[in-house]
Design a protein around this motif. Sequence first.
Motif, PDB file in Angstrom:
ATOM      1  N   GLU A 123       3.058  12.324 -25.960  1.00 20.64           N
ATOM      2  CA  GLU A 123       3.778  11.509 -24.984  1.00 20.64           C
ATOM      3  C   GLU A 123       3.043  11.528 -23.642  1.00 20.64           C
ATOM      4  OE1 GLU A 123       8.186  11.208 -22.894  1.00 20.64           O
ATOM      5  OE2 GLU A 123       7.821  12.584 -24.557  1.00 20.64           O
ATOM      6  N   ALA A 124       2.752  10.338 -23.115  1.00 22.08           N
ATOM      7  CA  ALA A 124       1.977  10.229 -21.876  1.00 22.08           C
ATOM      8  C   ALA A 124       2.846  10.558 -20.668  1.00 22.08           C
ATOM      9  CB  ALA A 124       1.418   8.816 -21.743  1.00 22.08           C
ATOM     10  N   PRO A 125       2.283  11.174 -19.649  1.00 21.67           N
ATOM     11  CA  PRO A 125       3.038  11.439 -18.422  1.00 21.67           C
ATOM     12  C   PRO A 125       3.374  10.132 -17.710  1.00 21.67           C
ATOM     13  CG  PRO A 125       0.720  11.904 -18.099  1.00 21.67           C
ATOM     14  CD  PRO A 125       0.899  11.634 -19.567  1.00 21.67           C
ATOM     15  N   ALA A 126       4.375  10.164 -16.824  1.00 26.31           N
ATOM     16  CA  ALA A 126       4.775   8.959 -16.094  1.00 26.31           C
ATOM     17  C   ALA A 126       3.576   8.382 -15.341  1.00 26.31           C
ATOM     18  CB  ALA A 126       5.903   9.287 -15.125  1.00 26.31           C
ATOM     19  N   GLU A 127       3.438   7.062 -15.433  1.00 29.23           N
ATOM     20  CA  GLU A 127       2.303   6.392 -14.792  1.00 29.23           C
ATOM     21  C   GLU A 127       2.454   6.424 -13.273  1.00 29.23           C
ATOM     22  OE1 GLU A 127       0.300   1.911 -14.612  1.00 29.23           O
ATOM     23  OE2 GLU A 127       2.012   2.344 -15.917  1.00 29.23           O
ATOM     24  N   ASN A 128       1.373   6.673 -12.577  1.00 31.96           N
ATOM     25  CA  ASN A 128       1.394   6.655 -11.114  1.00 31.96           C
ATOM     26  C   ASN A 128       1.504   5.213 -10.633  1.00 31.96           C
ATOM     27  OD1 ASN A 128       1.164   9.438 -10.839  1.00 31.96           O
ATOM     28  ND2 ASN A 128      -1.069   9.371 -10.924  1.00 31.96           N
ATOM     29  N   VAL A 129       2.405   4.987  -9.698  1.00 34.67           N
ATOM     30  CA  VAL A 129       2.682   3.641  -9.204  1.00 34.67           C
ATOM     31  C   VAL A 129       2.643   3.632  -7.677  1.00 34.67           C
ATOM     32  CG1 VAL A 129       4.467   1.865  -8.982  1.00 34.67           C
ATOM     33  CG2 VAL A 129       4.055   2.931 -11.196  1.00 34.67           C
ATOM     34  N   ASP A 130       2.014   2.615  -7.094  1.00 37.94           N
ATOM     35  CA  ASP A 130       1.998   2.422  -5.648  1.00 37.94           C
ATOM     36  C   ASP A 130       2.968   1.298  -5.288  1.00 37.94           C
ATOM     37  OD1 ASP A 130      -0.074   4.233  -5.775  1.00 37.94           O
ATOM     38  OD2 ASP A 130      -1.313   3.173  -4.310  1.00 37.94           O
ATOM     39  N   LEU A 131       3.916   1.588  -4.402  1.00 39.03           N
ATOM     40  CA  LEU A 131       4.843   0.569  -3.930  1.00 39.03           C
ATOM     41  C   LEU A 131       4.502   0.208  -2.486  1.00 39.03           C
ATOM     42  CD1 LEU A 131       8.399   1.718  -5.164  1.00 39.03           C
ATOM     43  CD2 LEU A 131       6.840   0.067  -6.222  1.00 39.03           C
ATOM     44  N   THR A 132       4.569  -1.067  -2.173  1.00 40.19           N
ATOM     45  CA  THR A 132       4.379  -1.525  -0.798  1.00 40.19           C
ATOM     46  C   THR A 132       5.730  -1.937  -0.242  1.00 40.19           C
ATOM     47  OG1 THR A 132       2.121  -2.298  -1.237  1.00 40.19           O
ATOM     48  CG2 THR A 132       3.239  -3.215   0.687  1.00 40.19           C
ATOM     49  N   ILE A 133       6.129  -1.288   0.851  1.00 40.33           N
ATOM     50  CA  ILE A 133       7.424  -1.566   1.468  1.00 40.33           C
ATOM     51  C   ILE A 133       7.193  -2.166   2.849  1.00 40.33           C
ATOM     52  CG2 ILE A 133       9.581  -0.580   2.336  1.00 40.33           C
ATOM     53  CD1 ILE A 133       7.742   1.361  -0.262  1.00 40.33           C
ATOM     54  N   SER A 134       7.538  -3.425   3.019  1.00 42.15           N
ATOM     55  CA  SER A 134       7.447  -4.081   4.322  1.00 42.15           C
ATOM     56  C   SER A 134       8.752  -3.808   5.058  1.00 42.15           C
ATOM     57  CB  SER A 134       7.224  -5.591   4.152  1.00 42.15           C
ATOM     58  OG  SER A 134       5.935  -5.841   3.627  1.00 42.15           O
TER      59      SER A 134
END
Length: 280
Positions: A46-57
């Motif tokens: 089972e793969a670890p949670a994918e790293n995600v970049d969020l942009t918050i304006s």
Amino acid sequence: MINLLKKSYVLLCLVMIMVVVTACGSNQANQPSSTNQAEATAISTEAPAENVDLTISAAASLTDALKEIETQFKVIHPNVKLNFNFGASGALQKQIESGAPADLFLSAASKNMKSLVDAKLIAEDSQTNLLSNGLVLVTSKTSKTQLATVNDLLNADVKTIAIGIPESVPAGSYTKEALEQAKLWDSLQTKVVQAKDVRQVLQYVETGNADAGFVYKTDALTSDKVNIVLTVDPATYTPITYPIGIVTATKHLPESKQFYDYLQTAEAMAVFEKFGFSKP
């Protein structure tokens, strides 16, 4: 004698067969079933949670509160990195309309959110009013200017008044409303210095580049270089609300929803209230 040997031989063969059968049965019992093997394989691969970049304006007035909330959110969702784009709500709105990448929008005025909802860039059911704020007039702590009412801004010793650009900075728009209600807007135009956002207004007053300035209560509370000389009557301007919405074009909807929901929790609200915000 021969018969005895034959019987012994037969008995030995039977014992050996029983030993072999028993050993095979024991080995089979110790082997995991095909179902168990599949489960074990699934767990181990089972793969670890994918790293995600969020942009918050987000509106500039939310800077300090969101930076603290970011630390809390990171503990719960370590795979999600928050990248903040702080600025004037009107300018941020135009960026999103132009296709600039953004996953969430936090505005300091409902009108900016409404424009994006009307343009289908944020869904109606993916936005809500998150916070409220108030408008105050500040002067530098080293200033000797006495201001008891907004009418005192007409005094000769008040030469410059900083406000946000009314067309793009919600705090500037609220200020214009209040001064128009007091019938002072036109009379004060020669003194007005416009700023790109509410933080710049605060900076103008802190550095003495403006004798007074209109900012949010929350911004004034972050500075130890200004005094709040008066609170602007809330009845003279549109209620200040901070809506939050998920941008329809986001490529990270689950993670955007996680942050959207988290900002509405008691933990996040406690931080907002510490910085002077309140619930709508």
